[in-house]
Design a protein around this motif. Structure first.
Motif, PDB file in Angstrom:
ATOM      1  N   ILE A 141      48.239  42.230  30.323  1.00 52.76           N
ATOM      2  CA  ILE A 141      49.018  42.159  31.310  1.00 52.76           C
ATOM      3  C   ILE A 141      48.932  41.108  32.184  1.00 52.76           C
ATOM      4  O   ILE A 141      47.814  41.071  32.793  1.00 52.76           O
ATOM      5  N   ASN A 142      49.504  39.959  32.248  1.00 48.84           N
ATOM      6  CA  ASN A 142      49.265  38.815  32.839  1.00 48.84           C
ATOM      7  C   ASN A 142      49.881  38.864  34.296  1.00 48.84           C
ATOM      8  O   ASN A 142      51.123  39.183  34.497  1.00 48.84           O
ATOM      9  N   THR A 143      48.832  39.053  35.272  1.00 48.14           N
ATOM     10  CA  THR A 143      49.299  39.055  36.740  1.00 48.14           C
ATOM     11  C   THR A 143      48.925  37.702  37.464  1.00 48.14           C
ATOM     12  O   THR A 143      47.522  37.718  38.005  1.00 48.14           O
ATOM     13  N   VAL A 144      49.329  36.618  37.571  1.00 48.28           N
ATOM     14  CA  VAL A 144      48.773  35.480  38.257  1.00 48.28           C
ATOM     15  C   VAL A 144      49.175  35.214  39.454  1.00 48.28           C
ATOM     16  O   VAL A 144      50.431  35.400  39.989  1.00 48.28           O
ATOM     17  N   LEU A 145      48.268  35.152  40.290  1.00 48.64           N
ATOM     18  CA  LEU A 145      48.480  35.115  41.979  1.00 48.64           C
ATOM     19  C   LEU A 145      48.795  33.809  42.097  1.00 48.64           C
ATOM     20  O   LEU A 145      48.356  32.667  41.701  1.00 48.64           O
ATOM     21  N   GLY A 146      49.887  33.541  43.088  1.00 48.27           N
ATOM     22  CA  GLY A 146      50.544  32.360  43.637  1.00 48.27           C
ATOM     23  C   GLY A 146      50.181  32.474  45.192  1.00 48.27           C
ATOM     24  O   GLY A 146      50.786  33.714  45.767  1.00 48.27           O
ATOM     25  N   GLY A 147      49.507  31.586  45.779  1.00 45.88           N
ATOM     26  CA  GLY A 147      49.164  31.709  47.311  1.00 45.88           C
ATOM     27  C   GLY A 147      48.301  31.087  47.717  1.00 45.88           C
ATOM     28  O   GLY A 147      47.310  31.935  47.699  1.00 45.88           O
ATOM     29  N   GLY A 148      47.880  30.132  48.042  1.00 45.35           N
ATOM     30  CA  GLY A 148      46.690  29.252  48.694  1.00 45.35           C
ATOM     31  C   GLY A 148      46.036  28.557  47.482  1.00 45.35           C
ATOM     32  O   GLY A 148      45.903  28.755  46.475  1.00 45.35           O
ATOM     33  N   ASN A 149      45.239  27.678  47.918  1.00 39.07           N
ATOM     34  CA  ASN A 149      44.675  26.621  47.043  1.00 39.07           C
ATOM     35  C   ASN A 149      43.217  27.357  46.820  1.00 39.07           C
ATOM     36  O   ASN A 149      42.430  27.190  47.760  1.00 39.07           O
ATOM     37  N   PRO A 150      42.838  27.589  45.711  1.00 37.67           N
ATOM     38  CA  PRO A 150      41.626  28.011  45.365  1.00 37.67           C
ATOM     39  C   PRO A 150      40.424  27.217  45.642  1.00 37.67           C
ATOM     40  O   PRO A 150      39.352  27.892  45.632  1.00 37.67           O
ATOM     41  N   ALA A 151      40.758  25.984  45.648  1.00 32.07           N
ATOM     42  CA  ALA A 151      39.682  24.959  46.004  1.00 32.07           C
ATOM     43  C   ALA A 151      39.247  25.520  47.688  1.00 32.07           C
ATOM     44  O   ALA A 151      37.970  25.124  48.015  1.00 32.07           O
ATOM     45  N   ARG A 152      39.861  26.290  48.381  1.00 29.28           N
ATOM     46  CA  ARG A 152      39.680  26.454  49.702  1.00 29.28           C
ATOM     47  C   ARG A 152      38.751  27.809  49.680  1.00 29.28           C
ATOM     48  O   ARG A 152      38.403  28.455  50.697  1.00 29.28           O
ATOM     49  N   ASN A 153      38.780  28.360  48.509  1.00 29.55           N
ATOM     50  CA  ASN A 153      37.894  29.841  48.574  1.00 29.55           C
ATOM     51  C   ASN A 153      37.466  29.789  46.827  1.00 29.55           C
ATOM     52  O   ASN A 153      38.072  30.289  46.117  1.00 29.55           O
ATOM     53  N   LEU A 154      36.409  29.423  46.702  1.00 28.59           N
ATOM     54  CA  LEU A 154      35.884  29.199  45.246  1.00 28.59           C
ATOM     55  C   LEU A 154      35.304  30.574  44.758  1.00 28.59           C
ATOM     56  O   LEU A 154      35.291  30.675  43.414  1.00 28.59           O
TER      57      LEU A 154
END
Length: 529
Positions: A286-299
């Motif tokens: 079950i794919n639940t892909v988060l959108g919101g915020g740049n992962p580079a700002r929180n590794l």
């Protein structure tokens, strides 16, 4: 008004049966507890000690009486609280039992209780409840609320609708939101979540290999999955490997069946979908892909690790052997393609409004930076005296409220249309209307439809322009705000008042409600925040 809470046993629908309206008592203890949904242990604000909190269930026609006992003790987080039942109308004159701090009520402090009384009337569908005070629900106080229909007109479309088919997605932070909000207001950057969660489980980069939540199915059966995005910021792109989803409801309102392979859910939105277990017995992502915020700002953040497993009866207790993907990327739900199950043409407009959203930055503030979101150049600031108290004391027009309350006052039974014009912002704000549904006349970046649009209570307003229309036939002061709660707490909100005269005639708060504001105002400062 009365405070709401408690663990309720799941009551499953009995289709075709008639259940007399009854009152259902629920108790919820709001307590600090250590939780680790992604393997990282932190103190949280919880309902009955769990995240997500206990599911509240009801049957059409019931009245929920939810007693909330505030037992919070952790000074690193908010210790007062106030509960909102997202999407629930409160189908009576008890609009004071809608837990919007400083609009319909005041919060209540630690060591006290309040009981919310919620007459559900004819409403059915998928909802949720959460703290409405500041960013407190991001610290854990959020959970589903389901109203079952014993005579569901869509019951022929599915075979199973039970505790296992209530599915939630959420974003999760490892730190208290109190310092994170202060940080956001100074640097203008929303703190990026540490992990995405599906049914309260997920992983973060470098963290322990926690189990993903599994959803059990039996081959050949059709399942009504009730999807709820309980995020404080994030949208989620959802799909199930090798399976399609037939949308039958949006935000508690039935739609014509519409089959897709993937759908995007904004914060606060709900979709009910039917999934047929028609594949070979096995485990499917079950794919639940988060959108919101740049992962580079929180590794810590890996946007794909809030996924679940669709597990067929007879399959091994193991993860799928197929790769983790972002989903098919095809046959994605277009909101404008949804149609109501019962077509109803919206009535003609009486009052037109335009809401322009913008961010104001004050670089000369004492902290160096201070950012505020605005509607029509006004940033909402909660008043000391709640909107409803002012109305009961005679307030009848916008001039009776502070400019920063961003309050619009309409006569009862008028048709209001609000248009968010196209903008250059790189944002999609999920605007949520309390106490009402609206017709989604123009979904963002989609053609206008005033013939048979769907009704819902959360819709995205962004660069493509959005228009909603509703009727002021539920007297009360209702929040209309962005459900990205970082934006909401930076001012992206308004209050829409319908029928102030009717409010004074019909709303008769209880003694317990009358005592909320004096008690809250008397709290020490550290217990208010």
């Amino acid at each position: 008004m009365q405070l709401l809470a408690s663990v309720a046993l799941l009551v499953l629908p009995v289709y075709g049966a008639t259940i007399a309206p009854t009152t259902k008592d629920i108790t919820i203890n709001v307590i600090n507890a250590n939780v680790a949904p992604d393997g990282f242990v932190r103190s949280a604000v919880t309902a009955n000690g769990t995240f997500p909190g206990p599911v509240i269930t009801a049957t059409k026609g019931q009245t929920l009486r939810v007693t909330v006992n505030n037992k919070l003790t952790d000074p690193t987080m908010r210790r007062s609280t106030s509960i909102d039942f997202d999407g629930v109308f409160i189908d009576s004159s008890d609009s004071y039992d809608e837990g919007s701090p400083f609009v319909t009520t005041c919060p209540f402090g630690p060591g006290t209780s309040y009981t919310y009384t919620l007459p559900l009337g004819t409403q059915t569908g998928t909802y949720w409840y959460h703290s409405q005070l500041s960013l407190q629900y991001l610290d854990g106080l959020r959970a589903p609320l389901i109203i079952y229909d014993p005579a569901d007109p869509q019951a022929h479309l599915y075979d199973v609708d039970d505790a296992n088919t209530i599915l939630t997605v959420a974003d999760w932070w490892h730190n208290s939101t109190v310092p994170l909000l202060a940080q956001y207001l100074t640097n203008q950057i929303i703190p990026v979540a540490d992990a995405p969660l599906f049914n309260g489980k997920g992983r973060y980069n470098g963290g322990p290999i926690t189990e993903f939540a599994a959803v059990p199915v039996t081959k050949g059966l059709r399942y009504r999955f009730r999807l709820i995005n309980m995020s404080g910021r994030s949208d989620f792109m959802i799909s199930i490997d090798n399976h399609t989803m037939t949308v039958i409801q949006a935000d508690g309102v039935a739609t014509q069946p519409h089959t897709v392979s993937q759908l995007d859910m904004l914060a606060g939105q709900r979709y009910d979908v039917v999934v047929t277990a028609n594949q070979p017995i096995g485990n499917y992502w079950i794919n639940t892909v988060l959108g919101g915020g740049n992962p580079a700002r929180n590794l810590n953040l890996n946007v794909t690790l809030g996924r679940g497993i669709l597990r067929y009866a007879g399959a091994p207790n193991a993860e799928p052997q197929t790769p983790m993907t972002l989903g098919p990327g095809t046959n994605i739900l277009v909101e404008g393609d949804l149609a109501p199950l019962v077509p109803t043409r919206p009535p003609p407009v009486d009052i037109n409004l335009t809401f322009v959203t913008s961010m104001q930055v004050n670089a000369s503030s004492p902290s160096g930076f201070n950012s505020k979101w605005q509607i029509n150049n006004i940033s909402y600031v909660s008043p000391v005296v709640p909107t409803l108290v002012k109305i009961l004391n005679g307030a009848s027009s916008a001039v009776d409220f502070n400019t920063t309350e961003n309050t619009f006052v309409f006569p009862a039974n008028k048709v209001i249309q609000i248009t968010f014009p196209p903008s250059t912002e790189d944002e999609l704000h999920p605007f949520h209307l309390h106490g009402n549904n609206f017709w989604l006349i123009k979904p963002n970046a989609t053609a206008e439809n005033d013939i048979n649009p769907i009704k819902r209570d959360v819709a995205g307003a962004g660069s493509g322009g959005t228009t909603v229309r509703f009727v002021t036939d539920r007297p009360g002061p209702w929040f209309f705000h962005c459900h990205i709660f970082w934006h909401f707490n930076a001012g992206l909100a308004s209050v829409l008042v319908g029928g102030p005269d009717q409010i004074r005639q019909n709303v008769h708060p209880t003694e317990a409600w009358d005592e909320l504001c004096p008690a809250y105002n008397a709290l020490p400062a550290d217990e208010k925040r």
